[in-house]
Design a protein around this motif. Structure first.
Motif, PDB file in Angstrom:
ATOM      1  N   TYR A 251       1.006  -1.147  -0.262  1.00 26.14           N
ATOM      2  CA  TYR A 251      -0.091  -0.103  -0.193  1.00 26.14           C
ATOM      3  C   TYR A 251       1.000   1.145   0.156  1.00 26.14           C
ATOM      4  N   ARG A 252       2.002   1.443   1.138  1.00 24.65           N
ATOM      5  CA  ARG A 252       2.684   1.862   1.220  1.00 24.65           C
ATOM      6  C   ARG A 252       3.813   3.152  -0.480  1.00 24.65           C
ATOM      7  N   GLU A 253       4.073   1.512  -0.698  1.00 29.45           N
ATOM      8  CA  GLU A 253       4.488   1.721  -2.040  1.00 29.45           C
ATOM      9  C   GLU A 253       3.725   2.366  -3.394  1.00 29.45           C
ATOM     10  N   ALA A 254       3.049   2.388  -3.516  1.00 29.56           N
ATOM     11  CA  ALA A 254       1.653   1.990  -3.756  1.00 29.56           C
ATOM     12  C   ALA A 254       1.306   4.129  -4.055  1.00 29.56           C
ATOM     13  N   GLN A 255       0.712   4.212  -2.644  1.00 30.22           N
ATOM     14  CA  GLN A 255       0.737   5.513  -2.665  1.00 30.22           C
ATOM     15  C   GLN A 255       1.943   6.594  -3.224  1.00 30.22           C
ATOM     16  N   LEU A 256       3.028   6.275  -2.271  1.00 31.71           N
ATOM     17  CA  LEU A 256       4.306   6.982  -3.334  1.00 31.71           C
ATOM     18  C   LEU A 256       4.403   7.106  -4.393  1.00 31.71           C
ATOM     19  N   CYS A 257       4.282   5.756  -4.980  1.00 35.81           N
ATOM     20  CA  CYS A 257       4.154   6.269  -6.717  1.00 35.81           C
ATOM     21  C   CYS A 257       3.438   6.384  -7.160  1.00 35.81           C
ATOM     22  N   MET A 258       1.196   7.413  -6.628  1.00 36.91           N
ATOM     23  CA  MET A 258       1.048   8.293  -7.510  1.00 36.91           C
ATOM     24  C   MET A 258       1.671   9.052  -7.221  1.00 36.91           C
ATOM     25  N   GLU A 259       1.706   9.703  -5.331  1.00 34.42           N
ATOM     26  CA  GLU A 259       2.211  10.397  -5.157  1.00 34.42           C
ATOM     27  C   GLU A 259       2.824  11.109  -6.093  1.00 34.42           C
ATOM     28  N   MET A 260       4.073  10.713  -6.590  1.00 33.59           N
ATOM     29  CA  MET A 260       5.022  10.421  -6.975  1.00 33.59           C
ATOM     30  C   MET A 260       4.583  11.384  -8.483  1.00 33.59           C
ATOM     31  N   ILE A 261       3.528  10.759  -9.472  1.00 28.19           N
ATOM     32  CA  ILE A 261       3.338  11.449 -10.402  1.00 28.19           C
ATOM     33  C   ILE A 261       2.499  12.151 -10.176  1.00 28.19           C
ATOM     34  N   ALA A 262       1.681  12.106  -9.346  1.00 30.47           N
ATOM     35  CA  ALA A 262       0.726  13.875  -9.581  1.00 30.47           C
ATOM     36  C   ALA A 262       1.670  15.165  -9.167  1.00 30.47           C
ATOM     37  N   ASP A 263       2.915  14.850  -8.444  1.00 29.88           N
ATOM     38  CA  ASP A 263       3.686  16.411  -7.832  1.00 29.88           C
ATOM     39  C   ASP A 263       3.973  16.288  -9.043  1.00 29.88           C
ATOM     40  N   THR A 264       4.361  15.489 -10.551  1.00 36.01           N
ATOM     41  CA  THR A 264       4.783  16.310 -11.486  1.00 36.01           C
ATOM     42  C   THR A 264       3.446  17.327 -12.195  1.00 36.01           C
ATOM     43  N   GLY A 265       2.235  17.065 -12.000  1.00 43.76           N
ATOM     44  CA  GLY A 265       1.404  18.068 -12.210  1.00 43.76           C
ATOM     45  C   GLY A 265       1.305  17.426 -14.115  1.00 43.76           C
ATOM     46  N   ARG A 266       2.035  16.270 -14.708  1.00 46.34           N
ATOM     47  CA  ARG A 266       1.329  16.503 -16.015  1.00 46.34           C
ATOM     48  C   ARG A 266       0.556  15.006 -16.611  1.00 46.34           C
ATOM     49  N   LEU A 267       0.238  14.527 -15.436  1.00 52.59           N
ATOM     50  CA  LEU A 267      -1.612  13.074 -15.620  1.00 52.59           C
ATOM     51  C   LEU A 267      -2.327  14.328 -16.842  1.00 52.59           C
ATOM     52  N   ALA A 268      -2.041  13.313 -18.088  1.00 56.03           N
ATOM     53  CA  ALA A 268      -2.754  13.735 -19.200  1.00 56.03           C
ATOM     54  C   ALA A 268      -4.450  12.719 -19.228  1.00 56.03           C
ATOM     55  N   SER A 269      -3.682  11.611 -18.865  1.00 54.40           N
ATOM     56  CA  SER A 269      -5.259  10.584 -19.024  1.00 54.40           C
ATOM     57  C   SER A 269      -5.069   8.980 -18.488  1.00 54.40           C
ATOM     58  N   LEU A 270      -5.696   8.394 -18.091  1.00 51.96           N
ATOM     59  CA  LEU A 270      -5.721   7.154 -17.628  1.00 51.96           C
ATOM     60  C   LEU A 270      -6.394   6.305 -17.595  1.00 51.96           C
ATOM     61  N   ASP A 271      -5.683   5.054 -17.680  1.00 53.45           N
ATOM     62  CA  ASP A 271      -6.662   3.283 -17.697  1.00 53.45           C
ATOM     63  C   ASP A 271      -6.087   2.833 -16.693  1.00 53.45           C
ATOM     64  N   ILE A 272      -7.085   2.675 -15.773  1.00 52.09           N
ATOM     65  CA  ILE A 272      -7.832   1.688 -15.156  1.00 52.09           C
ATOM     66  C   ILE A 272      -8.396   0.538 -15.257  1.00 52.09           C
ATOM     67  N   VAL A 273      -7.835  -0.537 -15.358  1.00 47.17           N
ATOM     68  CA  VAL A 273      -8.104  -1.881 -16.229  1.00 47.17           C
ATOM     69  C   VAL A 273      -7.672  -3.474 -14.936  1.00 47.17           C
ATOM     70  N   GLU A 274      -8.359  -4.656 -15.487  1.00 44.46           N
ATOM     71  CA  GLU A 274      -7.865  -5.460 -14.742  1.00 44.46           C
ATOM     72  C   GLU A 274      -9.046  -6.016 -13.535  1.00 44.46           C
ATOM     73  N   LEU A 275      -9.198  -4.948 -12.900  1.00 50.32           N
ATOM     74  CA  LEU A 275     -10.055  -4.717 -12.110  1.00 50.32           C
ATOM     75  C   LEU A 275     -12.052  -6.034 -12.196  1.00 50.32           C
ATOM     76  N   ASN A 276     -11.286  -7.406 -11.170  1.00 50.45           N
ATOM     77  CA  ASN A 276     -12.235  -7.882 -11.580  1.00 50.45           C
ATOM     78  C   ASN A 276     -13.127  -8.100 -10.225  1.00 50.45           C
ATOM     79  N   PRO A 277     -14.471  -7.786  -9.823  1.00 48.28           N
ATOM     80  CA  PRO A 277     -15.226  -7.998  -8.657  1.00 48.28           C
ATOM     81  C   PRO A 277     -14.830  -9.338  -8.702  1.00 48.28           C
ATOM     82  N   ALA A 278     -15.274 -10.122  -9.502  1.00 45.99           N
ATOM     83  CA  ALA A 278     -15.512 -11.825  -9.671  1.00 45.99           C
ATOM     84  C   ALA A 278     -14.714 -12.440  -8.230  1.00 45.99           C
TER      85      ALA A 278
END
Length: 304
Positions: A251-278
């Motif tokens: 969890y902490r590594e994933a949060q750091l990854c996302m926060e560092m991407i956010a810090d660039t201010g350059r996120l311009a498109s996103l895919d969220i895939v392979e979530l399988n509720p089953a």
């Protein structure tokens, strides 16, 4: 980042996957309040609803591919929808569905970048390299092939989706969290010189150093696309995926990854895939994904 305009686009299909259930991913993300949580961050969020496409016929592979014509139909729909949102100056978030759909979304992003003279950088957050081809695939499942297809290796109908082939060069990709690569694939990613930060590198250098390297050179002329396969995360915290591989980021590594991407201010498109509720427990993986996407859009503990 409060002035952003974000569009959610559902692509409810498991057409490229080896398990059924990723087709329910978009709804699970909605149930986990993705739209409301981003709106609470001051972002203008519109949910465009779901794209339409063929039902999954669940057939065996033909000539190395499963469901090729249906995969093409879905990717064409994704391509047109994502390109349309980018043309409106909005940030598209593709709610998958399986990872084959990134062929459509990234082909659209690459076209947009060519037309606006932007450099493309794709952060591919995944347990898998997704660089299979018909010749080496163990399964024929196209969700294991999107990066190869985007780099021009694959069936003509997918490699030329945006009119020109290849859609992208291998050097736009930074793959992070990789820990499962098929034998034939190892040679292909090496020959293509795809930049891969596998779990060993994350263990040795730490997520901070890995992200600094992966984001190196991202500047005002860069369009940053994040392709977030939920199986990037360790299955202990994210059981809701069809292809779990032990030993992913916590969890902490994933949060750091996302926060560092956010810090660039350059996120311009996103895919969220392979979530399988089953395969999920009480929608916990969807809730975690939404939590991480909030961080990607600038949520942090303190004002930094």
């Amino acid at each position: 980042m409060g002035n952003q305009a974000v569009s959610l686009i559902g692509a409810p299909t498991d057409i490229g996957a080896g398990h059924r259930g990723a087709s329910m991913g978009p709804e699970a993300l909605r149930v986990a309040n993705l739209q409301a949580r981003l709106k609470a961050r001051g972002i203008d969020v519109v949910d465009r609803g779901n794209l339409q496409g063929p039902l999954n016929p669940w057939e065996p592979p033909r000539e190395g591919y499963r469901h090729l014509s249906a995969v093409v139909d879905w990717n064409r729909a994704v391509y047109e929808a994502i390109y349309g949102e980018l043309s409106l100056g909005r940030l598209p978030v593709m709610l998958g569905g399986d990872h084959c759909l990134a062929i459509g979304s990234i082909t659209a992003v690459a076209r947009h970048c060519r037309e606006h003279h932007k450099k493309l950088r794709v952060l591919w957050l995944d347990a898998h390299a997704d660089f299979n081809t018909a010749q080496i695939t163990p399964s024929g499942n196209i969700h294991g092939m999107p990066v190869a297809c985007l780099c021009g290796m694959g069936p003509e109908e997918l490699t030329t989706l945006g009119g020109s082939k290849p859609a992208t060069a291998p050097d736009v990709f930074r793959q992070i969290g990789i820990r499962s690569v098929d034998e034939g694939e190892k040679r292909l990613v090496r020959e293509a010189r795809v930049s891969i930060f596998d779990m060993r590198q994350i263990d040795e250098s730490g997520m901070k150093r890995v992200m600094e390297e992966a984001l190196e050179g991202v500047d005002a002329d860069t369009h940053l696309h994040v392709s977030f396969d939920v199986d990037f995360l360790d299955p202990a915290i994210a059981p809701g995926v069809g292809t779990t591989v032990r030993g992913g980021p916590n969890y902490r590594e994933a949060q750091l990854c996302m926060e560092m991407i956010a810090d660039t201010g350059r996120l311009a498109s996103l895919d969220i895939v392979e979530l399988n509720p089953a395969f999920d427990k009480r929608n916990q993986t969807a809730k975690l994904a939404v939590d991480l996407v909030e961080s990607l859009f600038g949520k942090s503990t303190l004002i930094r």
